[in-house]
Design a protein around this motif. Sequence first.
Motif, short mmCIF file in Angstrom:
data_model
loop_
_atom_site.label_atom_id
_atom_site.label_comp_id
_atom_site.label_asym_id
_atom_site.label_seq_id
_atom_site.Cartn_x
_atom_site.Cartn_y
_atom_site.Cartn_z
N ALA A 127 0.85 -1.19 0.00
CA ALA A 127 0.00 0.00 0.00
C ALA A 127 0.88 1.24 0.00
N LEU A 128 0.51 2.24 -0.78
CA LEU A 128 1.23 3.50 -0.83
C LEU A 128 0.43 4.58 -0.12
N ASP A 129 1.12 5.33 0.73
CA ASP A 129 0.47 6.35 1.54
C ASP A 129 1.13 7.70 1.24
N TYR A 130 0.39 8.55 0.51
CA TYR A 130 0.95 9.82 0.04
C TYR A 130 0.33 10.98 0.82
N HIS A 131 1.17 11.69 1.55
CA HIS A 131 0.73 12.87 2.28
C HIS A 131 1.68 14.02 1.94
N ILE A 132 1.17 15.22 2.04
CA ILE A 132 1.96 16.40 1.73
C ILE A 132 2.59 16.93 3.01
N TYR A 133 3.93 16.87 3.06
CA TYR A 133 4.69 17.42 4.18
C TYR A 133 5.61 18.53 3.64
N ASN A 134 6.00 19.43 4.54
CA ASN A 134 6.82 20.57 4.11
C ASN A 134 8.33 20.29 4.16
N GLY A 135 8.74 19.26 4.87
CA GLY A 135 10.17 19.02 5.05
C GLY A 135 10.88 18.66 3.76
N ARG A 136 12.08 19.20 3.57
CA ARG A 136 12.88 18.85 2.39
C ARG A 136 14.36 18.95 2.73
N PHE A 137 15.13 18.06 2.10
CA PHE A 137 16.59 18.07 2.21
C PHE A 137 17.17 18.57 0.89
N THR A 138 18.12 19.48 0.99
CA THR A 138 18.83 19.98 -0.19
C THR A 138 20.29 19.56 -0.09
#
Length: 425
Positions: free
Chosen positions: A217-228
């Motif tokens: 199962a794939l669980d897609y949620h929108i989070y703000n965290g990001r690594f650059t």
Amino acid sequence: MLSSKRILSSLAILPLVSLHPAFAACTLNSSNPSMSGSTLTFTCDQDTDLTTNLIQFDTDQPIKLNGTPQYEPWAASMTAMVSDTHVEFRTAPLDSTGEDFIAKAGQAITVKFWPYSADYQISNFMVQPPAPIVYSSVSFSQESGSSTIPDTALVALLPSADTSGNGYSFSWKDIKSGAAQQVAVGSYIINAMNGTDKIAAIPSQLTITKDNPARIALDYHIYNGRFTFTATHKQPNNAVNIDVVVTDNTTGEQSHVSLPWGNVPAQLTNLKAGDQYSFSAPDVLGVGHKYAISFKPATLTPSADKDNYNIKVKAKSSKFDSYPVTIRVTGLPTATQQAEVSITDTQGHKVIDTPVGNGRQQFNTEAGHFTLAGATIRSGDSLYRAQPVSFEVSAAGSNSAHLSYVASAVAPVVTGWPDYIAQGH
């Protein structure tokens, strides 16, 4: 198969006989271990195709080989695959005619190879076809409560260390119906991405068996965290991008980021606050140098009140005898389609693991024997598979290999039916 007594490194050689009801009985008549060139001699009781059958044996301790085996006298080209204590010799078609190399009934066949140590004993000698690939199935669904997963999302099944092959890559558009997808049995890590957005997979790791088809199962949620990520080092000659592996230590999930050199940033987005992440990357080979990759910081835990985190990526070089290798890939469905391609040494270590499209690309490796393999890809109603290719790298060699993808229609998977029926054969 009858059990066999070990061959001792002495003049007194006890014959080892390989018996199988569907194949020839091949007897190992002599074995002479030597670092300057070991030999083994065998005969078969009927004509035996050595191009379609593998010469196989086990050793009582891990063994490493230097260079490629050869027939004495020379008859056809050979390659070797070594997995800990198991050795397989594969024979190429005859250079002169392109026909298979046939050992006549009763003909003594001698193979010479070069081990790093002569302190070994042989058992379980056999001449048989490669073990058939055992298939099962996996199906995918969208987890209840998940945001709608875009059709462009990609799902990869990456083989664990104990699973051969180069994995599978699926587009969500092709698998969102929940229809079963045929895959080889084994252990896999699930990597789901929508562009740079990480998508959670449940479970994130699994073992697929013949009698236990998998469901993910794939669980897609929108989070703000990001690594650059940013690598300040200038790109070395013939060096591939840095394969940054981001491991979510909280869930066990892994994501891969292809990071260019020379201050060109790359991001991984949609990271959940509160989970701890760690970073790693395999060494990268360039012309005459090997580059060990490190990260600052090496671990991070995003918080809800901060969006972006910058990670510096450093490369420490050391001298390394390397040679350019040209890889040619053909048969992928479109000019922009890429497949995960790996170059693996005889000990199973991946020295190159990177996405490659149709055409030629040059890499660097040390001298030795390698296997080129590519991930199976689904595009529309077709699967694109490539047979692994063995090749040799040396100072004076051509140092090239060709990976050819072939399309086949996606066949329905019927649980409990033999593979050849499920595939429509």
